[in-house]
Design a protein around this motif. Structure first.
Motif, short mmCIF file in Angstrom:
data_model
loop_
_atom_site.label_atom_id
_atom_site.label_comp_id
_atom_site.label_asym_id
_atom_site.label_seq_id
_atom_site.Cartn_x
_atom_site.Cartn_y
_atom_site.Cartn_z
N THR A 66 41.40 -2.95 17.71
CA THR A 66 42.46 -2.92 16.63
C THR A 66 42.47 -3.65 15.46
N VAL A 67 42.09 -5.20 15.69
CA VAL A 67 42.00 -6.05 14.72
C VAL A 67 40.79 -5.69 13.74
N LEU A 68 39.48 -5.18 14.47
CA LEU A 68 38.38 -4.82 13.55
C LEU A 68 38.67 -3.64 12.65
N ALA A 69 39.41 -2.59 13.39
CA ALA A 69 39.70 -1.48 12.64
C ALA A 69 40.94 -1.75 11.41
N CYS A 70 41.50 -2.88 11.57
CA CYS A 70 42.40 -3.07 10.55
C CYS A 70 41.64 -3.79 9.34
N THR A 71 40.76 -4.75 9.95
CA THR A 71 40.15 -5.56 8.88
C THR A 71 39.14 -4.70 8.23
N CYS A 127 39.39 -15.28 19.89
CA CYS A 127 38.32 -14.23 20.01
C CYS A 127 38.36 -13.33 18.96
N ALA A 128 39.50 -12.60 18.57
CA ALA A 128 39.47 -11.72 17.54
C ALA A 128 39.05 -12.08 16.34
N MET A 238 49.89 -4.26 5.18
CA MET A 238 49.31 -4.73 6.21
C MET A 238 49.82 -5.53 7.29
N LEU A 239 50.89 -6.05 6.91
CA LEU A 239 51.84 -6.82 7.90
C LEU A 239 52.44 -5.73 8.64
N GLY A 263 44.89 -9.40 12.41
CA GLY A 263 44.69 -8.04 11.30
C GLY A 263 45.04 -8.00 10.02
N SER A 264 45.99 -8.85 9.71
CA SER A 264 46.40 -8.86 8.07
C SER A 264 45.74 -9.96 7.31
#
Length: 338
Positions: A66-71, A127-128, A238-239, A263-264
């Motif tokens: 999820t974090v990678l998709a946001c980034t 880790c993210a 993004m937030l 992610g933001s």
């Protein structure tokens, strides 16, 4: 809302480059020192990242995905959508810098700090952020080449330079981590100063070259104001997406906090060296949106983290099942947990 002291140092470095830019032989010396500093910086990143922790973190793959998709997906899509703001709010060079900002990896240190402050999942944030930085070494220049193309001065030579200057030192740091990992951990504060000093040198080099070439004459106060408005809207979107999107994906509160802060956000430490390699003489304008966004995200996320710390989530997403009643009839009919 506090101003990061390091941002003041960055602004002072920009002022120094404006007043006393490196020229001629001095410019070559500073450029060479900046290249060496960038390589050493990513060597330290490799030496710090625990391979074991990274492998353990893979178990939480939904959160990291999820974090990678946001980034690397949602952010770039918003950056491409901002193309419609040229030339109303942004000039073409500022838009290129804004688009590059959306391609940069997430932060590590500040994501961890804000997640901890908000009582979120700190190991997941560690880790993210680490995964994002590692993936970004390869993915950011590839995305920049695909989305910016020739307008940013990209070429096969630029990509090779990224690999040699960033990825190879990072892998070397990983390879030597069994021998120097403890030393790096013991001298974390001293090496942190090396990190920040390297970034200041990169900023001075980029802005000096921009001053010598007269690039800064292309920016007006009105355009800078327009850039701040666009970046504020980008951060707000993004937030909101990371918080409510993570809730829609049924993540728990602690995981949502980690997703929101990892992610933001965008990493100044990773973005500046990449911009100096990819944009060359135009790096000063390319990193301006990133520098402004970095300070903005720190100020806003500091406020959000403090509020999250006192937010007990009165309506949790998942209500725990009530324990079976301690009666003869309930004992034989209770459904076993899965």
């Amino acid at each position: 809302m506090p101003i990061d002291p390091y941002i003041l140092l960055l602004l002072a470095t920009v002022g120094l480059a404006a007043l006393v830019p490196a020229r001629g032989t001095a410019a070559h010396v500073v450029s060479g020192a900046s290249t060496a500093a960038i390589a050493f910086l990513f060597f330290l990143y490799g030496a710090r990242l625990s391979t074991r922790e990274a492998l353990d973190g893979l178990r939480h793959w939904r959160l990291h995905g999820t974090v990678l998709a946001c980034t690397f997906l949602v952010f770039p899509l918003l950056g491409l959508a901002a193309r419609g703001l040229v030339p109303v709010l942004l000039t073409q060079p500022l838009y290129q810098g804004l688009l590059f900002l959306t391609l940069v990896p997430s932060t590590i240190q500040s994501s961890i700090a804000f997640t901890s402050m908000a009582r979120g999942n700190v190991p997941a944030a560690i880790c993210a952020g680490s995964f994002s930085s590692l993936v970004g070494i390869v993915l950011t220049p590839l995305l920049a080449a695909a989305l910016l193309g020739g307008s940013g001065g990209f070429s096969a030579h630029s990509l090779v330079t990224i690999v040699l200057q960033l990825l190879v030192p990072f892998l070397a740091g990983q390879a030597l981590r069994p021998f120097i990992g403890r030393f790096v951990a013991r001298h974390k504060k001293v090496l942190g100063l090396v990190d920040r000093g390297s970034i200041l040198l990169v900023v001075y080099t980029a802005f000096s070259e921009g001053m010598v070439r007269g690039i800064w004459h292309q920016v007006s106060a009105v355009r800078l104001g327009g850039l701040l408005v666009v970046e504020a809207a980008l951060l707000a979107v993004m937030l909101a997406l990371t918080w409510y999107g993570a809730r829609a994906l049924r993540f728990g509160r602690e995981d949502r906090i980690a997703i929101q802060f990892a992610g933001s956000k965008k990493s100044l430490a990773s973005g500046l060296p990449m911009a100096s390699v990819l944009f060359g003489a135009h790096a000063s304008l390319a990193v301006l949106p990133l520098m402004l966004f970095h300070q903005m995200q720190l100020m806003v996320c500091a406020v959000i983290a403090k509020r999250r710390a006192h937010d007990l989530d009165p309506a949790p997403d998942v209500t725990p099942a009530a324990p079976a009643a301690a009666s003869p009839t309930a004992a034989g009919t209770a459904t076993p947990p899965r």
